[in-house]
Design a protein around this motif. Sequence first.
Motif, short mmCIF file in Angstrom:
data_model
loop_
_atom_site.label_atom_id
_atom_site.label_comp_id
_atom_site.label_asym_id
_atom_site.label_seq_id
_atom_site.Cartn_x
_atom_site.Cartn_y
_atom_site.Cartn_z
N ILE A 46 116.28 4.34 -95.32
CA ILE A 46 114.92 4.01 -94.88
C ILE A 46 114.08 5.28 -94.84
CG2 ILE A 46 113.52 2.98 -93.06
CD1 ILE A 46 115.38 0.94 -94.23
N ALA A 47 114.65 6.37 -94.30
CA ALA A 47 113.94 7.64 -94.22
C ALA A 47 113.55 8.14 -95.61
CB ALA A 47 114.80 8.67 -93.50
N THR A 48 114.47 8.02 -96.56
CA THR A 48 114.19 8.48 -97.92
C THR A 48 113.10 7.63 -98.56
OG1 THR A 48 116.44 9.33 -98.19
CG2 THR A 48 115.20 8.86 -100.20
N ALA A 49 113.19 6.32 -98.38
CA ALA A 49 112.18 5.43 -98.97
C ALA A 49 110.80 5.68 -98.37
CB ALA A 49 112.58 3.97 -98.75
N MET A 50 110.74 6.03 -97.09
CA MET A 50 109.47 6.30 -96.43
C MET A 50 109.03 7.76 -96.58
SD MET A 50 108.21 3.59 -94.95
CE MET A 50 107.10 4.29 -93.72
N ASN A 51 109.92 8.61 -97.11
CA ASN A 51 109.68 10.05 -97.19
C ASN A 51 109.29 10.61 -95.83
OD1 ASN A 51 109.59 12.55 -98.48
ND2 ASN A 51 107.40 12.37 -98.93
N ARG A 52 110.02 10.14 -94.81
CA ARG A 52 109.84 10.65 -93.45
C ARG A 52 111.21 10.99 -92.89
NH1 ARG A 52 107.03 7.87 -88.08
NH2 ARG A 52 107.48 9.66 -86.73
N HIS A 53 111.42 12.26 -92.60
CA HIS A 53 112.78 12.73 -92.33
C HIS A 53 112.96 13.38 -90.96
CE1 HIS A 53 113.58 12.00 -96.59
NE2 HIS A 53 112.43 12.61 -96.84
N ASP A 54 111.93 13.42 -90.14
CA ASP A 54 112.07 14.10 -88.85
C ASP A 54 112.79 13.25 -87.81
OD1 ASP A 54 109.82 12.41 -88.99
OD2 ASP A 54 108.77 13.47 -87.40
N THR A 55 112.60 11.94 -87.83
CA THR A 55 113.20 11.11 -86.78
C THR A 55 114.71 10.99 -86.91
OG1 THR A 55 112.79 9.08 -88.03
CG2 THR A 55 111.09 9.78 -86.47
N VAL A 56 115.26 11.05 -88.14
CA VAL A 56 116.70 10.89 -88.29
C VAL A 56 117.46 12.08 -87.71
CG1 VAL A 56 116.60 9.30 -90.24
CG2 VAL A 56 116.62 11.77 -90.67
N GLY A 178 111.64 -9.95 -99.08
CA GLY A 178 110.63 -9.43 -100.01
C GLY A 178 109.59 -8.56 -99.33
N LEU A 179 109.98 -7.85 -98.29
CA LEU A 179 109.04 -7.06 -97.51
C LEU A 179 108.96 -5.62 -98.02
CD1 LEU A 179 110.01 -8.28 -93.94
CD2 LEU A 179 108.05 -8.99 -95.29
N SER A 180 107.80 -5.03 -97.86
CA SER A 180 107.60 -3.62 -98.17
C SER A 180 107.71 -2.80 -96.89
CB SER A 180 106.22 -3.40 -98.80
OG SER A 180 105.88 -2.03 -98.82
N LEU A 181 108.42 -1.68 -96.96
CA LEU A 181 108.52 -0.81 -95.80
C LEU A 181 107.16 -0.25 -95.40
CD1 LEU A 181 111.78 1.16 -96.65
CD2 LEU A 181 111.51 -0.63 -94.92
N SER A 192 103.93 0.22 -89.37
CA SER A 192 104.50 -0.32 -90.60
C SER A 192 105.96 -0.67 -90.33
CB SER A 192 104.40 0.70 -91.73
OG SER A 192 105.30 1.79 -91.51
N LEU A 193 106.53 -1.48 -91.22
CA LEU A 193 107.93 -1.87 -91.07
C LEU A 193 108.83 -0.63 -91.10
CD1 LEU A 193 110.17 -3.96 -90.88
CD2 LEU A 193 110.01 -4.26 -93.37
N SER A 248 119.73 -12.14 -68.49
CA SER A 248 119.34 -11.13 -67.50
C SER A 248 118.53 -9.98 -68.10
CB SER A 248 120.58 -10.58 -66.79
OG SER A 248 121.47 -9.98 -67.72
N TRP A 249 118.37 -9.95 -69.41
CA TRP A 249 117.52 -8.94 -70.05
C TRP A 249 116.84 -9.57 -71.26
CZ3 TRP A 249 122.67 -9.15 -71.45
CH2 TRP A 249 122.97 -9.05 -72.82
N PRO A 250 115.70 -9.03 -71.68
CA PRO A 250 114.98 -9.62 -72.81
C PRO A 250 115.55 -9.17 -74.15
CG PRO A 250 113.72 -7.79 -71.91
CD PRO A 250 114.93 -7.96 -71.02
N LEU A 251 115.73 -10.12 -75.07
CA LEU A 251 116.04 -9.77 -76.45
C LEU A 251 114.73 -9.36 -77.10
CD1 LEU A 251 118.38 -9.78 -78.59
CD2 LEU A 251 117.46 -11.97 -79.34
N THR A 252 114.59 -8.10 -77.46
CA THR A 252 113.31 -7.61 -77.93
C THR A 252 112.96 -8.16 -79.31
OG1 THR A 252 114.47 -5.62 -78.64
CG2 THR A 252 113.32 -5.52 -76.53
N ARG A 253 111.69 -7.99 -79.70
CA ARG A 253 111.16 -8.67 -80.88
C ARG A 253 111.88 -8.31 -82.17
NH1 ARG A 253 104.83 -7.58 -80.31
NH2 ARG A 253 105.66 -5.61 -79.55
N VAL A 254 112.30 -7.06 -82.29
CA VAL A 254 112.96 -6.67 -83.54
C VAL A 254 114.26 -7.44 -83.72
CG1 VAL A 254 114.12 -4.67 -82.46
CG2 VAL A 254 113.79 -4.75 -84.94
N PHE A 255 114.99 -7.68 -82.64
CA PHE A 255 116.25 -8.41 -82.76
C PHE A 255 116.01 -9.91 -82.95
CE2 PHE A 255 117.39 -4.57 -80.29
CZ PHE A 255 118.22 -4.00 -81.24
N ARG A 256 114.96 -10.44 -82.34
CA ARG A 256 114.61 -11.84 -82.58
C ARG A 256 114.26 -12.05 -84.05
NH1 ARG A 256 113.76 -15.08 -78.13
NH2 ARG A 256 113.85 -13.99 -76.12
#
Length: 329
Positions: A46-56, A178-181, A192-193, A248-256
């Motif tokens: 994902i980092a390579t496809a986004m050309n964003r490497h600081d968070t990893v 069929g989603l774009s990052l 963005s995704l 007892s805890w919320p399943l957050t939107r990304v996991f839903r």
Amino acid sequence: MAAATARRGTSAGLGGFASLFDLKAAGYRDPILVSTTDGVGTKLKIATAMNRHDTVGIDLVAMCVNDLAVQGAEPLFFLDYFASGKLDVGTASAVVSGIAEGCRQAGCALVGGETAEMPGMYAGNDYDLAGFAVGAVERAGVIDGSRVVAGDMILGLASNGIHSNGFSLVRRIVESQGLSLAGQAPFDLERSLGEALLAPTRIYVNSCLAAARGGQVKALAHITGGGLYENIPRVLPTDLVAELDARSWPLTRVFRWLARAGKIPDVELARTFNCGIGMMAVVAPEDAGTVVDALADAGEVVYRIGRVRSRKSEMRSTIIEGMAAAWHD
């Protein structure tokens, strides 16, 4: 960037064949050393496809130092391994900036590493990362789960998203939809995704060590590969099981979204992902309030998510109740 992470006990800059650390200078009297190693996995794609490497780089540190914290150990120093077919200095610098930020958050020193160029091993812009962390804990402060008994309470610390596990499945779901990052995340209207998926793993070191100082924390479990089902039993005596209540805890939107888009059964979702809980703590019921307050004061969102009970021969090591009711409302 590495120099900015220096702490008590470090003694030399980068460039030598090895790094020295002085435990006495760090303030330890009767220390046990704790070591761990981990990587970031296919989240790097994902980092390579986004050309964003600081968070990893933050992910890399988090995956290691959180594993030290579950033993009650303070991270002391960190080393990294960066391998590619041909070194891209900009990419490597961004990765190291994230590693330095992760070390800063965890309070450990970045003391060295290895940068390897291996033509033919990695294609195009692909690269791989591994991290190595060493921590210490006074002998009397080791957390090993041996004091856990039936009736103890399980606390869940909220995660920061997917963290760094399950990305092979995540990438397949993104492709099947069929989603774009670069396009908007279906579960986050502000990012963005790709940006949402790259949210770095939360570092729980300072909060967990602060909560553990009073001696009430009996066990800690970092929820990584294997999800909710496989990580908690690693810190429990074999005659005990963990019983969680998914209500007892919320399943957050990304996991839903992942569950719906990937048609992932509840059990597999809980076996693959953290499902909103990145770390768990086991405490006696009478100590729960004190530990919750300490964790909350350190910035954590904490839920009382379950209890420990005696095992019967036919029981799974982790039982999760109420998934259908809580995760499909």
